[in-house]
Design a protein around this motif. Sequence first.
Motif, PDB file in Angstrom:
ATOM      1  N   ARG A 165      18.801 -32.120  -9.887  1.00 37.78           N
ATOM      2  CA  ARG A 165      18.486 -33.012 -11.014  1.00 37.78           C
ATOM      3  C   ARG A 165      19.355 -32.728 -12.226  1.00 37.78           C
ATOM      4  O   ARG A 165      19.760 -33.642 -12.937  1.00 37.78           O
ATOM      5  CB  ARG A 165      17.014 -32.889 -11.384  1.00 37.78           C
ATOM      6  N   SER A 166      19.639 -31.445 -12.456  1.00 33.67           N
ATOM      7  CA  SER A 166      20.442 -31.079 -13.630  1.00 33.67           C
ATOM      8  C   SER A 166      21.936 -31.279 -13.399  1.00 33.67           C
ATOM      9  O   SER A 166      22.708 -31.240 -14.346  1.00 33.67           O
ATOM     10  CB  SER A 166      20.183 -29.619 -14.007  1.00 33.67           C
ATOM     11  N   GLY A 167      22.330 -31.455 -12.135  1.00 32.58           N
ATOM     12  CA  GLY A 167      23.747 -31.624 -11.826  1.00 32.58           C
ATOM     13  C   GLY A 167      24.483 -30.326 -11.531  1.00 32.58           C
ATOM     14  O   GLY A 167      25.680 -30.340 -11.263  1.00 32.58           O
ATOM     15  N   ARG A 168      23.775 -29.192 -11.572  1.00 36.74           N
ATOM     16  CA  ARG A 168      24.436 -27.912 -11.268  1.00 36.74           C
ATOM     17  C   ARG A 168      24.809 -27.815  -9.798  1.00 36.74           C
ATOM     18  O   ARG A 168      25.755 -27.108  -9.455  1.00 36.74           O
ATOM     19  CB  ARG A 168      23.544 -26.743 -11.653  1.00 36.74           C
ATOM     20  N   LEU A 169      24.059 -28.503  -8.923  1.00 34.17           N
ATOM     21  CA  LEU A 169      24.391 -28.586  -7.498  1.00 34.17           C
ATOM     22  C   LEU A 169      24.481 -30.051  -7.104  1.00 34.17           C
ATOM     23  O   LEU A 169      23.829 -30.901  -7.708  1.00 34.17           O
ATOM     24  CB  LEU A 169      23.320 -27.898  -6.641  1.00 34.17           C
ATOM     25  N   SER A 170      25.252 -30.326  -6.069  1.00 36.84           N
ATOM     26  CA  SER A 170      25.382 -31.679  -5.523  1.00 36.84           C
ATOM     27  C   SER A 170      25.135 -31.639  -4.029  1.00 36.84           C
ATOM     28  O   SER A 170      25.547 -30.694  -3.350  1.00 36.84           O
ATOM     29  CB  SER A 170      26.799 -32.224  -5.752  1.00 36.84           C
ATOM     30  N   GLN A 171      24.462 -32.665  -3.521  1.00 36.07           N
ATOM     31  CA  GLN A 171      24.209 -32.726  -2.085  1.00 36.07           C
ATOM     32  C   GLN A 171      25.472 -33.172  -1.359  1.00 36.07           C
ATOM     33  O   GLN A 171      26.159 -34.095  -1.789  1.00 36.07           O
ATOM     34  CB  GLN A 171      23.073 -33.702  -1.785  1.00 36.07           C
ATOM     35  N   VAL A 172      25.771 -32.505  -0.259  1.00 37.15           N
ATOM     36  CA  VAL A 172      26.889 -32.872   0.611  1.00 37.15           C
ATOM     37  C   VAL A 172      26.359 -33.022   2.028  1.00 37.15           C
ATOM     38  O   VAL A 172      25.241 -32.629   2.331  1.00 37.15           O
ATOM     39  CB  VAL A 172      28.024 -31.824   0.571  1.00 37.15           C
TER      40      VAL A 172
END
Length: 89
Positions: free
Chosen positions: A32-39
């Motif tokens: 949600r915060s953008g620190r991780l992204s789903q791949v």
Amino acid sequence: MSTNDGEIALEWGLAGHGILLCSEWDVTQYLRSGRLSQVLKEWTLPSSEIFAVYPERLSLWAKVRAFIDFLDNRFSAQRDKSNEGKCIW
């Protein structure tokens, strides 16, 4: 790198050390915060089981039964909303 400690794996992922494989509930805030992204969104894993462990008694306390029912409903609804098993971040 490899570990069986989810917190360490999450720390590595947040530090940018590659693809992280972990439970969705561990990474939701970071997605949600953008620190991780789903791949690898099309890739899925087998679902995991969750167990409620409580003392065995002749009769189950109403509070315990209500809590187990709550968990069952909560996780069933969560599973139905998303593709079961997706947790590559």
